[in-house]
Design a protein around this motif. Structure first.
Motif, PDB file in Angstrom:
ATOM      1  N   UNK A   1       0.961  -1.430  -0.005  1.00 25.06           N
ATOM      2  CA  UNK A   1       0.040   0.028   0.077  1.00 25.06           C
ATOM      3  C   UNK A   1       0.941   1.427  -0.056  1.00 25.06           C
ATOM      4  N   UNK A   2       2.002   1.298   0.500  1.00 19.48           N
ATOM      5  CA  UNK A   2       2.819   2.313   0.626  1.00 19.48           C
ATOM      6  C   UNK A   2       4.496   1.793   0.243  1.00 19.48           C
ATOM      7  N   UNK A   3       5.088   2.375  -0.664  1.00 19.55           N
ATOM      8  CA  UNK A   3       6.644   2.154  -0.756  1.00 19.55           C
ATOM      9  C   UNK A   3       7.408   2.211   0.253  1.00 19.55           C
ATOM     10  N   UNK A   4       7.009   2.833   1.439  1.00 21.64           N
ATOM     11  CA  UNK A   4       8.139   3.119   2.559  1.00 21.64           C
ATOM     12  C   UNK A   4       8.150   1.938   3.376  1.00 21.64           C
ATOM     13  N   UNK A   5       7.365   0.876   2.963  1.00 20.79           N
ATOM     14  CA  UNK A   5       7.321  -0.364   3.631  1.00 20.79           C
ATOM     15  C   UNK A   5       8.688  -1.238   3.894  1.00 20.79           C
ATOM     16  N   UNK A   6       9.497  -0.445   2.702  1.00 19.23           N
ATOM     17  CA  UNK A   6      10.918  -1.338   2.706  1.00 19.23           C
ATOM     18  C   UNK A   6      11.828  -0.436   3.704  1.00 19.23           C
ATOM     19  N   UNK A   7      11.473   0.577   4.425  1.00 20.04           N
ATOM     20  CA  UNK A   7      12.152   1.133   5.480  1.00 20.04           C
ATOM     21  C   UNK A   7      11.693   0.417   6.717  1.00 20.04           C
ATOM     22  N   UNK A   8      10.677  -0.406   6.870  1.00 18.76           N
ATOM     23  CA  UNK A   8      10.202  -0.828   8.008  1.00 18.76           C
ATOM     24  C   UNK A   8      10.513  -2.297   8.244  1.00 18.76           C
ATOM     25  N   UNK A   9      10.970  -3.067   7.005  1.00 22.87           N
ATOM     26  CA  UNK A   9      11.153  -4.364   7.042  1.00 22.87           C
ATOM     27  C   UNK A   9      12.825  -4.517   6.853  1.00 22.87           C
ATOM     28  N   UNK A  10      13.387  -5.614   7.240  1.00 21.26           N
ATOM     29  CA  UNK A  10      14.867  -5.686   7.119  1.00 21.26           C
ATOM     30  C   UNK A  10      15.378  -6.813   6.091  1.00 21.26           C
ATOM     31  N   UNK A  11      14.434  -7.686   5.932  1.00 20.79           N
ATOM     32  CA  UNK A  11      14.668  -8.775   4.865  1.00 20.79           C
ATOM     33  C   UNK A  11      13.729  -9.059   3.873  1.00 20.79           C
ATOM     34  N   UNK A  12      14.239  -9.464   2.669  1.00 19.73           N
ATOM     35  CA  UNK A  12      13.137  -9.905   1.915  1.00 19.73           C
ATOM     36  C   UNK A  12      13.642 -11.373   1.454  1.00 19.73           C
ATOM     37  N   UNK A  13      12.732 -11.979   0.629  1.00 14.73           N
ATOM     38  CA  UNK A  13      13.138 -13.565   0.208  1.00 14.73           C
ATOM     39  C   UNK A  13      12.547 -13.741  -1.232  1.00 14.73           C
ATOM     40  N   UNK A  14      13.186 -14.587  -1.784  1.00 17.51           N
ATOM     41  CA  UNK A  14      12.939 -15.148  -3.221  1.00 17.51           C
ATOM     42  C   UNK A  14      12.138 -16.259  -3.005  1.00 17.51           C
ATOM     43  N   UNK A  15      11.719 -16.740  -3.963  1.00 14.85           N
ATOM     44  CA  UNK A  15      10.611 -18.003  -4.070  1.00 14.85           C
ATOM     45  C   UNK A  15      11.128 -19.201  -3.383  1.00 14.85           C
ATOM     46  N   UNK A  16      12.575 -19.332  -3.612  1.00 10.01           N
ATOM     47  CA  UNK A  16      13.245 -20.570  -2.808  1.00 10.01           C
ATOM     48  C   UNK A  16      13.694 -20.241  -1.476  1.00 10.01           C
ATOM     49  N   UNK A  17      13.271 -19.115  -1.025  1.00  8.48           N
ATOM     50  CA  UNK A  17      13.357 -18.655   0.449  1.00  8.48           C
ATOM     51  C   UNK A  17      14.726 -18.259   0.647  1.00  8.48           C
ATOM     52  N   UNK A  18      15.638 -17.927  -0.260  1.00  9.82           N
ATOM     53  CA  UNK A  18      16.806 -17.143  -0.103  1.00  9.82           C
ATOM     54  C   UNK A  18      16.443 -15.951   0.622  1.00  9.82           C
TER      55      UNK A  18
END
Length: 167
Positions: free
Chosen positions: A28-45
């Motif tokens: 809903x808002x692009x600033x979410x990336x400042x609130x989370x610390x990790x992202x994952x790919x489909x293989x859970x990397x």
């Protein structure tokens, strides 16, 4: 029904020579990336977010394991996920689209189908209700029409607006 990972964005291009990636945010808002610390790919990397910048309606990310343009190039068209537990708490009567997909939609007498998609075009979301052998219903997700959302039971109780079934 509930999922532990949510689709957050898609990598659409590289940015610069040091491995930055350009993503289209689906939140809903692009600033979410400042609130989370990790992202994952489909293989859970797991990738740690080390820098966030904005460019028009895109987000430029630097992820710890992507250190060159060549590595970033290989990531194009990759969907990035976030752990649901890492997301900020939702407001009351707010749901993740992933949790709504597949819920049965009914009133006290009739089951109409299941939610197959949620469209966000303006002030009120629209639930796309897939019906067997019939045209999909498009139901505004307004309080007067959506009486209850019960994710654990897998059901949405509704009061359809007059004339909706005739459309």
């Amino acid at each position: 029904m509930e999922q532990s990972y949510l689709e957050l964005s898609k990598i659409v291009n590289t940015h610069g020579l040091k491995g930055d990636i350009k993503v289209v945010p689906w939140a809903d808002y692009p600033e979410i990336f400042e609130e989370i610390h990790y992202v994952y790919t489909e293989d859970l990397t797991e990738y740690k977010i080390t820098n966030v910048k904005y460019q028009k309606n895109m987000v430029i990310l630097h992820l710890d394991k992507i250190t060159s343009i060549e590595m970033a190039e290989k990531m194009k068209n990759t969907v990035l996920y976030v752990k649901k537990e890492d997301m900020p708490p939702l407001d009351n009567d707010t749901y993740y689209v992933a949790d709504l997909i597949g819920l049965k939609v009914s009133d006290e007498n009739t089951e109409y189908g299941v939610i197959s998609d949620v469209l966000s075009h303006g002030g009120t979301d629209i639930y796309v209700i897939k019906r067997k052998g019939q045209k999909d219903l498009l139901l505004p997700a307004a309080k007067e029409f959506v009486l209850e959302v019960n994710i654990p039971e897998g059901i949405v109780r509704v009061s359809l607006p007059e004339g909706l079934l005739e459309l």
